[in-house]
Design a protein around this motif. Structure first.
Motif, PDB file in Angstrom:
ATOM      1  N   SER A 106       0.841  -1.190   0.000  1.00  0.00           N
ATOM      2  CA  SER A 106       0.000   0.000   0.000  1.00  0.00           C
ATOM      3  C   SER A 106       0.882   1.249   0.000  1.00  0.00           C
ATOM      4  N   THR A 107       0.337   2.355  -0.462  1.00  0.00           N
ATOM      5  CA  THR A 107       1.041   3.634  -0.457  1.00  0.00           C
ATOM      6  C   THR A 107       1.256   4.132   0.967  1.00  0.00           C
ATOM      7  N   PHE A 108       0.347   3.751   1.867  1.00  0.00           N
ATOM      8  CA  PHE A 108       0.384   4.239   3.240  1.00  0.00           C
ATOM      9  C   PHE A 108       0.711   3.109   4.216  1.00  0.00           C
ATOM     10  N   LEU A 109       1.323   3.465   5.343  1.00  0.00           N
ATOM     11  CA  LEU A 109       1.602   2.481   6.382  1.00  0.00           C
ATOM     12  C   LEU A 109       0.288   2.012   7.007  1.00  0.00           C
ATOM     13  N   SER A 110       0.232   0.742   7.378  1.00  0.00           N
ATOM     14  CA  SER A 110      -0.951   0.217   8.066  1.00  0.00           C
ATOM     15  C   SER A 110      -0.932   0.708   9.515  1.00  0.00           C
ATOM     16  N   ASN A 111      -2.054   0.526  10.207  1.00  0.00           N
ATOM     17  CA  ASN A 111      -2.116   0.910  11.624  1.00  0.00           C
ATOM     18  C   ASN A 111      -1.080   0.144  12.439  1.00  0.00           C
ATOM     19  N   GLU A 112      -0.900  -1.124  12.108  1.00  0.00           N
ATOM     20  CA  GLU A 112       0.089  -1.932  12.827  1.00  0.00           C
ATOM     21  C   GLU A 112       1.514  -1.431  12.567  1.00  0.00           C
ATOM     22  N   GLU A 113       1.822  -1.118  11.318  1.00  0.00           N
ATOM     23  CA  GLU A 113       3.154  -0.600  10.986  1.00  0.00           C
ATOM     24  C   GLU A 113       3.403   0.738  11.671  1.00  0.00           C
ATOM     25  N   LEU A 114       2.371   1.561  11.742  1.00  0.00           N
ATOM     26  CA  LEU A 114       2.490   2.856  12.410  1.00  0.00           C
ATOM     27  C   LEU A 114       2.746   2.675  13.903  1.00  0.00           C
ATOM     28  N   SER A 115       2.113   1.675  14.502  1.00  0.00           N
ATOM     29  CA  SER A 115       2.338   1.369  15.922  1.00  0.00           C
ATOM     30  C   SER A 115       3.768   0.919  16.169  1.00  0.00           C
ATOM     31  N   VAL A 116       4.297   0.098  15.262  1.00  0.00           N
ATOM     32  CA  VAL A 116       5.679  -0.375  15.389  1.00  0.00           C
ATOM     33  C   VAL A 116       6.648   0.792  15.214  1.00  0.00           C
ATOM     34  N   LEU A 117       6.394   1.633  14.214  1.00  0.00           N
ATOM     35  CA  LEU A 117       7.271   2.782  13.939  1.00  0.00           C
ATOM     36  C   LEU A 117       7.340   3.734  15.130  1.00  0.00           C
ATOM     37  N   THR A 118       6.184   4.058  15.698  1.00  0.00           N
ATOM     38  CA  THR A 118       6.134   5.052  16.772  1.00  0.00           C
ATOM     39  C   THR A 118       6.291   4.443  18.161  1.00  0.00           C
ATOM     40  N   GLY A 119       5.996   3.156  18.275  1.00  0.00           N
ATOM     41  CA  GLY A 119       6.009   2.521  19.590  1.00  0.00           C
ATOM     42  C   GLY A 119       4.780   2.889  20.405  1.00  0.00           C
ATOM     43  N   ARG A 120       3.776   3.429  19.738  1.00  0.00           N
ATOM     44  CA  ARG A 120       2.554   3.892  20.415  1.00  0.00           C
ATOM     45  C   ARG A 120       1.320   3.343  19.711  1.00  0.00           C
TER      46      ARG A 120
END
Length: 68
Positions: A3-17
């Motif tokens: 996908s062009t955008f990060l998934s919610n799970e990927e965003l959680s891993v990236l930010t740690g939040r």
């Protein structure tokens, strides 16, 4: 295909939040470009984190000067 955008799970891993407001806080602190959608969730493009230049980057709007 990714996908062009990060998934919610990927965003959680990236930010740690997992909380939206904390994700936004972390993204700002990391200097990662994002926008907030209508649901209040941060949205990050893959190109924002993997170093690619977004070819569709918008230029800032500037008014045309009035000529006499």
């Amino acid at each position: 295909m990714l996908s062009t955008f990060l998934s919610n799970e990927e965003l959680s891993v990236l930010t740690g939040r997992k909380v939206k407001s904390k994700q936004i806080e972390s993204l700002r602190r990391m200097g990662i470009a994002f926008f907030v959608n209508a649901a209040g969730r941060p949205v990050v493009t893959r190109s924002a984190i993997d170093g690619r230049v977004d070819t569709a980057a918008r230029q800032a709007w500037q008014p045309k000067a009035l000529m006499r």
